[in-house]
Each structure stands twice: as structure tokens, then as C-alpha cells.
Design a protein around this motif. Structure first.
Motif, PDB file in Angstrom:
ATOM      1  N   LYS A 169     -18.317   1.159   1.040  1.00  0.00           N
ATOM      2  CA  LYS A 169     -17.156   1.514   0.407  1.00  0.00           C
ATOM      3  C   LYS A 169     -15.864   1.206   1.151  1.00  0.00           C
ATOM      4  O   LYS A 169     -15.909   1.684   2.569  1.00  0.00           O
ATOM      5  N   GLU A 186      -6.535  -3.991   7.066  1.00  0.00           N
ATOM      6  CA  GLU A 186      -6.053  -2.477   7.942  1.00  0.00           C
ATOM      7  C   GLU A 186      -6.976  -1.552   6.973  1.00  0.00           C
ATOM      8  O   GLU A 186      -6.505  -1.375   5.740  1.00  0.00           O
ATOM      9  N   GLY A 187      -7.705  -0.968   7.436  1.00  0.00           N
ATOM     10  CA  GLY A 187      -8.198   0.457   6.594  1.00  0.00           C
ATOM     11  C   GLY A 187      -9.551   0.907   7.253  1.00  0.00           C
ATOM     12  O   GLY A 187      -9.644   0.970   8.414  1.00  0.00           O
ATOM     13  N   LEU A 188     -10.353   1.541   6.461  1.00  0.00           N
ATOM     14  CA  LEU A 188     -11.564   2.313   6.934  1.00  0.00           C
ATOM     15  C   LEU A 188     -12.710   1.771   6.150  1.00  0.00           C
ATOM     16  O   LEU A 188     -12.513   1.585   4.737  1.00  0.00           O
ATOM     17  N   MET A 224      -2.894  -0.072  -2.300  1.00  0.00           N
ATOM     18  CA  MET A 224      -4.156   0.401  -1.462  1.00  0.00           C
ATOM     19  C   MET A 224      -5.163  -0.370  -2.322  1.00  0.00           C
ATOM     20  O   MET A 224      -5.198  -0.413  -3.670  1.00  0.00           O
ATOM     21  N   ALA A 262     -13.374   1.521  11.540  1.00  0.00           N
ATOM     22  CA  ALA A 262     -11.894   1.252  11.558  1.00  0.00           C
ATOM     23  C   ALA A 262     -11.845  -0.234  11.136  1.00  0.00           C
ATOM     24  O   ALA A 262     -12.938  -1.102  11.620  1.00  0.00           O
ATOM     25  N   ILE A 263     -11.126  -0.829  10.304  1.00  0.00           N
ATOM     26  CA  ILE A 263     -10.918  -2.223  10.192  1.00  0.00           C
ATOM     27  C   ILE A 263      -9.458  -2.433  10.556  1.00  0.00           C
ATOM     28  O   ILE A 263      -8.447  -1.891  10.138  1.00  0.00           O
ATOM     29  N   THR A 264      -9.354  -3.479  11.571  1.00  0.00           N
ATOM     30  CA  THR A 264      -8.015  -3.897  12.291  1.00  0.00           C
ATOM     31  C   THR A 264      -8.170  -5.420  12.205  1.00  0.00           C
ATOM     32  O   THR A 264      -9.147  -5.989  12.609  1.00  0.00           O
ATOM     33  N   SER A 296      -9.268  -1.237  -2.919  1.00  0.00           N
ATOM     34  CA  SER A 296     -10.704  -0.660  -2.584  1.00  0.00           C
ATOM     35  C   SER A 296     -11.737  -1.444  -3.035  1.00  0.00           C
ATOM     36  O   SER A 296     -11.675  -2.328  -3.773  1.00  0.00           O
ATOM     37  N   ILE A 313     -11.617   1.022   2.109  1.00  0.00           N
ATOM     38  CA  ILE A 313     -10.290   1.295   1.451  1.00  0.00           C
ATOM     39  C   ILE A 313      -9.083   0.632   2.486  1.00  0.00           C
ATOM     40  O   ILE A 313      -9.425   0.701   3.586  1.00  0.00           O
ATOM     41  N   GLY A 314      -8.050   0.132   1.982  1.00  0.00           N
ATOM     42  CA  GLY A 314      -7.129  -0.351   2.817  1.00  0.00           C
ATOM     43  C   GLY A 314      -5.945  -1.289   2.173  1.00  0.00           C
ATOM     44  O   GLY A 314      -5.835  -1.191   0.980  1.00  0.00           O
ATOM     45  N   GLU A 315      -5.536  -2.221   2.997  1.00  0.00           N
ATOM     46  CA  GLU A 315      -4.473  -3.009   2.575  1.00  0.00           C
ATOM     47  C   GLU A 315      -5.007  -4.449   3.283  1.00  0.00           C
ATOM     48  O   GLU A 315      -5.585  -4.635   4.232  1.00  0.00           O
TER      49      GLU A 315
END
Lengths: 138, 138, 138
Positions: free
Chosen positions: B134, B36-38, B1, B104-106, B3, B136-138
Motif C-alpha cells: 500500500k 514522495e510518501g510512505l 494525496m 520512505a519514498i523520496t 494511493s 500513499i503520497g504524491e
């Protein structure tokens, strides 16, 4: 990814009150060991709130008066929901104040501005109710 | 993950204003490299908001009038909070507009509908204030 | 970290309505296979909401009356936004009800209190509109 879950329980003597839960949420964060991530903190009941604002008693009495103006408790009969219940106003008040907060975690701490504090907002108290603390991160 | 964290700073000349910060949040997302993440984007002050709505000046003046109706600034003396302060209304207005958004992140982009834009809502300006981004994701 | 994305589509016959989407969100969660994490569920349009409350028809009619009192639809001319549009009230109503909810996932399930249900709130219907479900976790 690590995850952590805890329920906080409250039984307020009054129908309505605000409780500062920042310390309890910080304890959860320490227990989780998570350094970077997000905390979700939400009321598990639909007549209460979790929100972030100032820990100042004058402001809290302003909130109480203001919510009673926007969504008055009485007369109970003004609400269709109040057949067997008397808490329709609590559903509306919680809608204004919000169900949940999401807070960033940075270096193992709540990543807050100078005056941010987390509150449990009770609008239909005098019974056991719960707040969920869910943390994800690393 | 992965950040990522950044503060955005604002000093508005007026007590109240709305600033479209979508471009700045997109820059943060690019800098983070997260696909991908938030994203959490929140006001770090308790008299301002981050919210999502339309970038249309007529609507923004409707918001201003509407918030003044629901939580009027004056007379300052109507609020218990306003002993040393004059910003109780700003705490209430920010409660209506919300502290934070989660997006959302896509595929490395803000996953938005056609008209969604992120705004900083200032209700007690004329001084330096901050928004936290902030991711977080990949 | 796993991630999952789905759009839910709605076309409501009335201008305003509330639709319980809990079952559809649970289907997304099952499809994702994610056991621990967070779900973001948000309206992709700025005249609709996703919120959590009780599935009780009396309460829903209370919400309708209350939102019309706080942000009346008519006269359309009272809003600056309503030059080519007639939906300024829908932007305000959605602001009260909220754009999004974030829900914890624990053991592969929505981590809900006893009465929590997820609703799509439509305030400017009669056309195709979307809700985004984004899940991250493991």
C-alpha cells in the motif's frame, strides 16, 4: 489530507493479558470517514504492545509460555531495572511483541488478510493504560 | 494525496523460506507514480513476515537456525495451538521477524541504506499466501 | 501533503550502544513545519535499530544482557554469515529490537505516552552509520 486521533483506555485485572481491539479500531475508522490511507495503532506505554495475530486462545497461552521462557518475570532481582520497579520483563516482552502496527485502509475498511486481528498486549497491568489510534488519508 | 494497492502472491515449495521481494515492491512504486510518501508492505497471513535485512545466504541460514532455537517447530504437541494445526511455531517465528515494514519514498524511489532489501519470510508454506503493498503520497 | 527528509549520522566508539535521539527527531519535526501526520524513523543499516522504550540505564544494561543471551556475539564461528564478517549477531539483535518506528504527529508534536523515548540501537558500531527521518502530513 484528513487526520483523526483517538485514545483507547484499558485497565486489565491481571498483570498480563491479550485483548482483541479490532472492533474498537474499526469504530475509529468509521468515525474518521477516511476511505484511503494508513492507520497507526500503538501502545502509549513501554510495557505493553499492539500486535496482529490470530484470535485463538490456545495460541495466546502459547505466547504467554513462550514470552515467559524468553524473558521470565521472576526472580525480579535478575534485572538491573528492578530497583524500585518489578517490570523489567514487561519491557522485554513488549519488545518481542512490538509497540505498533500500521494497517492499510482501502475503501473505508481495514485492509486485512483472512485471520488478521489487532490485539492489545498487556505485560504490566492492573492500572489505566492507553493505545493511540492515528489515521491519515482521504 | 494519491494511493496505490497491490497484492503479491507466493506459494513456496518448502515450509520455511525467505524471498527477496525488493524488485516487485519497486515495480509497484513505479506503477503508482508516487514521488514522495510512505510504502507499507505487510504479510496478510499471520504465519509469515515482511522484513528488511541483508540478501546473504549465510545470514539466511543463521536466521533459520536461530528461529528454530527460539521457537522450535517440533514436537508439535508442545503448543496448545496445535490441536487441528501444526503451525504454532510459525506464529511465534513471524512475531520475531515482524509483520510489516514501512519504507520512505523520496524522489520516486525506495529511500534505502546501502544493504537494505525487503524479504517475504514464509514459516508455514506450501500454499498460496499474500503480501499487501500500500502506497500513499504524491 | 508536505514531506520532509533528514539523515542523522552516528559513529559510536563501542560495538554496541543505545543513544536517545528523541531531541533530534523533535528538531526535524519543528524544521518540517508539519502539524498533523506520521513520522517514520528507521535505521538505514541492517545491524542497527530504531526503537521506543524507557531512558533508564538499568533497563539498557538489561537489554544488553538479554540480547547477548538470545543472540550471543561469540564465538563468531557459530554463524554462517561470519566468513568475512563478524557481525551476524548484530543482524539478529537488530531483528529483536526492530528496524523502525512510526510515530503520530498531533498539533506539531510527537504524540507520545508519558515515558516514550526514541533510541538508536547500535550493534556493530565504530563506523559512520545513519538513521532516516521521513515525515509526511500537513
Amino acid at each position: 489530507m484528513k487526520s483523526y486521533r483517538k485514545e483507547l483506555w484499558f485497565e486489565t485485572p491481571a498483570r498480563r493479558s491479550f485483548i482483541n481491539i479490532t472492533g474498537q479500531v474499526e469504530n475509529c475508522l468509521r468515525e474518521s470517514g477516511i476511505q484511503e490511507g494508513l492507520i497507526l495503532c500503538n501502545a502509549m506505554h513501554i510495557t505493553s504492545s499492539v500486535f496482529i495475530n490470530d484470535d485463538e486462545s490456545g495460541l495466546h497461552s502459547d505466547f504467554e509460555k513462550w514470552l515467559e521462557k524468553l524473558a521470565p518475570e521472576k526472580p525480579h532481582s535478575q534485572y538491573s531495572h528492578n530497583g524500585y520497579e518489578d517490570n523489567a520483563d514487561a519491557h522485554l516482552k513488549r519488545t518481542i511483541m512490538g509497540r505498533e502496527v500500521v494497517v492499510a485502509i482501502t475503501n473505508g475498511r481495514l485492509d486485512f488478510g483472512p485471520w488478521e486481528q489487532i490485539f492489545y498486549g498487556e505485560f504490566d497491568g492492573k492500572r489505566d493504560k492507553r493505545v493511540l489510534v492515528k489515521i491519515i488519508g482521504e
